[in-house]
Design a protein around this motif. Structure first.
Motif: not given
Length: 396
Positions: A153, A187, A189-190, A195, A350
């Motif tokens: 990320y 995905d 994502e932050e 991350d 999700e």
């Protein structure tokens, strides 16, 4: 009268009063469907937790140690010695140091990124792979290298996919990026698992203090108890007390989580099963009404020589058929709701979570529904069988 004849007559009586039959079966339908969906959700949660722990590694032990004054402490080298001396049970070891605070990339300050100090063996333990550049090396640990490996990320969001060779700051310390990990989440994502930043534990400990946590792998999951025992024994020799360390097995945590889920599902399924009892009471009530409505019919049959057991058989089978039909409808409804629930829960969380009722749960729910029909149909059937034929014939 044979059982088949009683079954045929029972089905005719059920079909002749469709609306009343559906309302009577409603409690059974709701109860069976609820039990199936709840058990399916429990199975889905159990599988989700198992998969999550498998990704983390169920062959790992987490050791947390605390210093006991200046005379009794455990250094990183001593922990490595403990692992080496028990190599028949223990394999790899990585000190871990969680870095608090923020990360600075250029002029941007990031607070969502997880930062850990680890050893060169950490990626072998976690199963992460380096997509570009290199991983952390022993020389980085020995020299307290000002280097790091970042997640996919950060590489994409802040460096446009070309992070290797560039720099960032952690806790005021400038670090050179030497490697980028392969993407693990679907995905980027932050705050996700991609991350992240990993730097040498020696560098991290110099910034925030001594190492107090370790991740250790076992040679085999078949020796969990022995692995935990040798670690605890070695740590007890250092601290002379078990108040200054903890050894946690991922497998034990998985078993604990699974048992908690099973208890919760059992309680919820029990609550849902109450509607089956309510449905049984409804069946008993409607069968009592049916006995009253068919009093003259019962009188005629008994005057023609029908035995009490045949009368009882007819009403018990009719109650069982009503309940069984409700159970079948409940199973179909429960399966449909399970499919819908899988879609809804997956979208909301999700995460992939499959609500999957087992065949045993479906069979048990159906068996209980039939049993309730027989149980609650017995009293009306006994009342019908015990009617005096003369009184029944005069009933208006």
């Amino acid at each position: 009268m044979s059982i088949l004849e009683s079954l045929e007559l029972a089905l005719k009586n059920i079909v002749s009063s469709k609306t009343r039959t559906v309302l009577t079966m409603l409690g059974i339908i709701i109860g069976v469907a609820a039990v199936i969906v709840i058990v399916g959700l429990g199975n889905g949660l159990e599988q989700y937790v198992t998969d999550s722990f498998s990704d983390m590694g169920t062959n790992t032990l987490t050791v947390t140690v605390m210093s006991r004054g200046s005379t009794r402490t455990l250094s990183v080298d001593e922990m490595y010695e403990i692992v080496d001396e028990n190599s028949q049970y223990l394999d790899l070891c990585s000190p871990t140091v969680t870095m608090p605070g923020y990360v600075k990339i250029g002029s941007e300050t990031i607070t969502s990124t997880s930062v850990q100090g680890v050893s060169e063996d950490y990626f072998s333990i976690s199963g992460d792979t380096v997509a570009s550049g290199r991983g952390l090396q022993y020389s980085d640990m020995a020299a307290r290298g000002k280097v790091c490996v970042i997640g996919a990320y950060l590489n994409l969001a802040y460096y446009g996919g070309n992070a290797v060779g560039q720099t960032l700051r952690v806790g005021g310390q400038s670090l050179t990026i030497v490697g980028v990990l392969a993407q693990t989440d679907e995905d980027l994502e932050e705050g996700g698992s991609d991350d992240c930043i990993y730097l040498p534990y020696t560098t991290a400990s110099r910034l925030i203090g001594d190492v107090s946590s370790y991740i250790i792998t076992m040679q085999s999951e078949d020796y969990i108890d022995e692995s935990v025992a040798v670690l605890e024994s070695a740590l007890y020799e250092v601290f002379a007390s078990d108040d200054y360390y903890t050894v946690t097995s991922m497998s034990e945590m998985l078993e604990t989580m699974t048992s908690m889920i099973n208890i919760l599902v059992g309680v919820l399924a029990g609550i849902a099963a109450i509607s089956l009892v309510v449905g049984g009471i409804g069946i008993m009530n409607i069968m009592l009404v049916s006995v009253t409505e068919r009093t003259r019919e019962i009188g005629i049959r008994k005057s023609l020589g029908a035995k009490e057991r045949y009368i009882m058989q007819q009403f018990v089978i009719e109650a069982a058929c009503t309940s069984a039909l409700g159970g079948i409808i409940g199973i179909l409804l429960g399966d449909g709701l399970s499919i819908a629930a899988s879609t809804v829960v997956t979208r909301l969380m999700e995460e992939t979570l499959t609500v999957a009722p087992t065949l045993s749960a479906v069979a048990l729910a159906f068996g209980i529904s039939v049993g309730i029909g027989i149980l609650f149909g017995y009293l009306p059937a006994k009342k019908a069988a015990g009617l005096n034929p003369i009184d029944a014939l005069h009933y208006d």
